[in-house]
Scaffold this active site. Structure first.
Site, PDB file in Angstrom:
ATOM      1  N   HIS A 215       0.385  -1.625  -0.086  1.00 32.18           N
ATOM      2  CA  HIS A 215       0.014   0.163   0.157  1.00 32.18           C
ATOM      3  C   HIS A 215       1.065   1.100  -0.272  1.00 32.18           C
ATOM      4  CE1 HIS A 215       0.313   1.397   4.551  1.00 32.18           C
ATOM      5  NE2 HIS A 215       0.539   0.196   4.531  1.00 32.18           N
ATOM      6  N   CYS A 216       0.655   2.560  -0.715  1.00 30.32           N
ATOM      7  CA  CYS A 216       0.846   3.464  -0.661  1.00 30.32           C
ATOM      8  C   CYS A 216       0.363   4.064   0.328  1.00 30.32           C
ATOM      9  CB  CYS A 216       1.514   4.113  -1.741  1.00 30.32           C
ATOM     10  SG  CYS A 216       0.002   4.229  -2.854  1.00 30.32           S
ATOM     11  N   ALA A 217       0.206   5.954  -0.026  1.00 33.43           N
ATOM     12  CA  ALA A 217      -0.665   6.774   0.833  1.00 33.43           C
ATOM     13  C   ALA A 217      -1.948   6.820   0.884  1.00 33.43           C
ATOM     14  CB  ALA A 217      -0.385   8.038   0.974  1.00 33.43           C
TER      15      ALA A 217
END
Length: 623
Positions: free
Chosen positions: A25-27
């Site tokens: 996952h990113c932000a």
């Protein structure tokens, strides 16, 4: 949001745990690498509480969550084995790996996304220390400065180790062996030899020693090769000794190989990349900034922006600062400005709440809710944001602003743009302010098609398909053949009825005709599946064969495109049954009502042998 329920629904609608190769996952996004994207139910996923939108980009199946993505990611880990370290991401098993560009973007995002949050936090702290030092609030001899500087700088110093972990996870290598190899690159005696410019050899081979702290490319090259070498070793070494013999071989081979070959190649490549970027800004910093400020969010939509991440980190490592990151900040604040104008102008109460929260989120560097929830949906505000970002990016580029750390550009991360003497920081502040104001003003003046304020439908009430009321309807048979219950289909994605109720057909003729009067909503480029919205409200998926997405359109001829109006009996797709079977695929074809929850009765025909003109399903809507 009920994170547990959201996580379980997401696992279910991406095709189940068995369909997941890897997840990072990113932000704002969950980035799935799936074995088969066709097994995921995009419509169901977008209906899950907390999901903003779903898109396929950069070889990944991306589910945009927003600021709660870490909690959902954690809940997925608690209710599945998807996040296990021994769950590898073998690209060879991915039926949707796509072209070379998509694969590269997928690799880059998988390597860098997991630690961008702590990267941003460390970057902010590093920027605050720069400000404190420049304003003489602290000196580099103060204990407070020394401790906080260690906290902010450790991630960058030991960056090869973090990258080794994520690269090994991506390519299925042993994480702990990868850490050992990366640790050797930043081992004190190795650093001392490099800093003292000493000449050393390995088995008589000269070694050009370099400093590998904060570097990116050498360790990526090294761990990719390590992962393949590890698989080769495990194939030939007996299982009774491979647990220690394989790591022994990898350490003996890969550490010297990295220092002799991959290290110098990687660092030289990194310097060349940094030189090219610097040359672009030297040629015209105003033009370079304008292009980045105007186009960056378009790169975000397609997932291509991940290609800039290693370049930005490399620039900071090579030159101590980067000019790309500041210019992208203009595009972030431009999206915030456009969303803010929508907040001021819209009369739709729910859309006002959505655009207001998206504005705040964008100001802190997270633009996905603003893009997918507001500006791109309304189109004109997105164009206004591109214009505002162009102007702001030009100001920032002209002012020579640099980023001295990384992180999503936003209000909290402004300290990372404050360098020695504050050079370029004022241009950054002016640029993002101008981006916000211009985007807001243009959006407010040119306006947009305001969604109808229908409490029953919310911000999407203006969507033509959602406004259709379901009525009693008969779905005609689209393929001549023999009927069978959907629950008897071999693929659990269909037999579980997770995608909706329906029926399956064993074709005896190789063509699909329209079962209703309606509109083509999805025309897959692989031609194996068709989505239809009938004029009476039914949403229909016709999926020719099992796993036929892997044929990539081979043996299919499509006669439609998305948006086409169709009538009952119109030919949609033709397919060669014999060649599909020879290729090893079943031709069992599910016909599914994907909005089954809107019907109280979905009654399949009881006839076994079906012609194209026969009634296949009878639908009765809920009252």
């Amino acid at each position: 949001m009920d994170f547990e329920k959201t996580a379980k629904d997401i696992i279910k609608y991406v095709g189940g745990e068995s369909n997941v190769i890897s997840l990072v996952h990113c932000a704002t996004r969950l980035r799935f690498n799936l074995k088969n994207n066709a097994k995921a139910n995009k419509e169901k996923l977008e209906d899950v509480d907390g999901v903003i939108t779903v898109q396929e980009s950069g070889g990944q199946y991306q589910i945009v969550i927003g600021n709660n993505v870490p909690e959902v990611y954690r809940a997925i880990g608690e209710h599945s084995n998807i996040l296990d370290d021994n769950k590898t991401s073998n690209q060879g098993n991915n039926e949707n790996s796509g072209n070379i560009v998509s694969r590269i973007i997928d690799v880059i995002s998988s390597i860098f996304a997991p630690f961008l949050g702590v990267f941003a936090g460390a970057g902010i702290l590093k920027g605050l220390l720069m400000i404190a030092d420049n304003l003489n609030w602290l000196t580099d001899e103060d204990g407070t400065y020394i401790i906080l500087n260690a906290a902010s700088d450790s991630l960058f110093y030991f960056l090869p180790i973090l990258i080794a972990v994520t690269t090994a996870r991506k390519f299925g290598g042993n994480i702990y062996t990868a850490i050992a190899i990366a640790g050797a690159l930043v081992y004190p005696s190795i650093i001392d030899v490099a800093e003292q410019d000493m000449s050393i050899t390995f088995l008589g081979i000269p070694v050009v020693m370099m400093t590998y702290t904060s570097t990116v490319i050498p360790i990526i090259l090294s761990i990719i090769l390590m992962s393949y070498l590890e698989k080769l070793c495990n194939r030939f070494i007996h299982q009774s000794v491979k647990n220690f013999l394989t790591p022994l071989i990898l350490l003996i081979v890969m550490v010297p190989a990295t220092l002799i070959i991959f290290g110098p190649i990687g660092i030289t490549l990194g310097i060349k990349i940094a030189d090219i970027v610097l040359a672009g800004f030297n040629f015209s910093p105003l033009l370079a900034g304008a292009i980045l400020g105007g186009l960056y969010q378009i790169l975000v939509i397609f997932g291509i922006h991940w290609g800039l991440s290693p370049v930005i980190i490399n620039n900071i490592s090579v030159y101590g600062g980067d000019g790309i990151k500041p210019a992208t900040g203009a595009s972030v604040f431009a999206q915030a400005g456009a969303a803010f104008a929508v907040f001021l102008k819209t009369k739709n109460k729910k859309f006002k709440a959505l655009s207001g929260s998206a504005t705040i989120t964008a100001l802190f560097g997270i633009t996905e809710p603003a893009i997918y929830g507001v500006t791109l949906r309304l189109k004109k505000p997105f164009i206004a944001a591109c214009i505002g970002g162009t102007v702001g990016g030009a100001i920032i580029g002209y002012g020579g602003t640099l980023a001295f750390s990384t992180g999503a550009p936003g209000i909290l991360t402004l300290p990372i743009f404050y360098g020695p003497g504050g050079q370029g920081f004022l241009a950054m502040v002016i640029g993002i302010a101008v981006s916000f104001i211009i985007s807001a003003v243009i959006t407010y003046i040119i306006g947009f098609e305001d969604p109808v304020d229908d409490p029953a439908k919310g911000p999407d009430a203006g969507n033509e398909n959602e406004a259709i009321e379901t009525v009693d309807e008969q779905i005609m048979n689209p393929i001549e053949g023999t009927s069978k219950p959907l629950t008897e289909v071999a693929d659990p994605t269909f037999s579980s009825e997770a995608m909706g109720q329906g029926i399956a057909i064993e074709p005896t003729a190789g063509r699909v005709v329209s079962p209703v009067d309606g509109t083509i909503t999805v025309a897959f480029k692989t031609k194996h599946a068709i989505g239809i919205a009938s004029d009476k409200g039914a949403e229909i998926l016709i999926h020719v064969g099992m796993d036929t997405v892997q044929l990539d359109g081979k043996h299919f001829i499509s006669h439609i495109k998305e948006g086409d109006k169709i009538k009952v009996g119109d030919v949609l797709v033709e397919f060669d049954m014999d060649k599909i079977k020879e290729a090893g695929y079943e031709i069992t074809t599910p016909v599914i009502i994907t909005n089954s929850n809107q019907y109280s009765v979905i009654e399949p025909t009881n006839r076994k042998n079906l012609k194209e003109s026969d009634t296949l399903l009878t639908l009765v809507p809920k009252e």
